[in-house]
Scaffold this active site. Sequence first.
Site: not given
Ligand code: M7G
Length: 330
Positions: A200, A268, A270, A264-266, A198, A262, A178
């Site tokens: 989405k 790190h 953001h 999050p799924s990930y 994002d 809070y 990206e």
């Molecule tokens: P989160 O709050 O950790 O989890 O946000 P959620 O997905 O349950 O909201 C992570 C954000 O990163 C989300 O808005 C995802 O749509 C976005 N996201 C996830 N992935 C795997 C990617 C990616 O590969 N590229 C980009 N640009 N965004 C991503």
Amino acid sequence: MRTPLAGMAEAPGAKRQREGEEAAGMAEPPAGGGGSFPWAELRVRRVLRESARDKAIFLHGQVNGGSEGAKDAVVILEKTPFHEESISDLLKKHTKLQLQMSNDIYSTYHLYPPPQLSEIKTTVVYPATEKHLQKYLRQEVYLISETGEDYKNITLPFIQSQSFSIQWVYNILEKKAEADRIIHENPDPSNGFVLIPDFKWNQKQLDDLYLIAICHRRGIKSLRDLTSEHLPLLKNILQEGKETILKRFGVVGSQLRIYLHYQPSYFHLHVHFTALSYDAPGCSVERAHLLAEVIDNLELDPQYYQKRTLTFALRADEALLKKFQEVGKA
Ligand code: M7G
């Protein structure tokens, strides 16, 4: 419906993707990922969730992985918002217009758009883990009140043992994926970040604008780790994020919802930037924490997020919910 602005219409990812699609009749393979998805081998196993309101369906698919056996995939299909500049084409160049019913001054039609105006945004997670399937499966949800102690004793050990891979985040920070989509970067290793659309958001209209700021510094898992030490980073994200979005997309800061999830799924750190008028998934009170308020809370008390009880929802099948239930906390 808002028309994309000049900078917006030429957002690098969107333009490049359109050109690629027109030339090859298909989407380009993603950079830095696992290559292109074997569409021809996909079998749909079940519908995980669907939403008539959002015009989206979440599918559990499987691909025959040869000697490794079948591999799971999540495929998300979503109808995209209209864009103003293509409306007259839609009305004039449709392939068929069929009257459905007519009554007095009221009538409804089936309008079949030309292929270039009937895009379906398609997102694939492949190979998907059981945790991905759970994430997208429709389930009952339950609220949890997590004290600072609960975080240390229950949540932290759990997320250390099993949370989603954040390889995609490192790929963005290291420009392995990206890279051409980055909108802004502050390269400072402690207080810098990358601002990127994002996944989405297809960047074709501002109605559902959605960007994320990903901090360069590693090891800040979530809101729970934040102390006053992180204020310079958070202030940079807030200020530079707003300035960049105004310059690039013409959307003022007071029309942006800027927040952390809070949980999050990930894990790190953001920050989410969404259009205020867009009812973005995950912007409800039990998940979204406005960045400006996070900054304010940390200025009032450097340990605010280590002390505070935080409330969030967990899905019925989530292993973390069971951990809270085991100790009588859910
Ligand atoms: P989160 O709050 O950790 O989890 O946000 P959620 O997905 O349950 O909201 C992570 C954000 O990163 C989300 O808005 C995802 O749509 C976005 N996201 C996830 N992935 C795997 C990617 C990616 O590969 N590229 C980009 N640009 N965004 C991503």
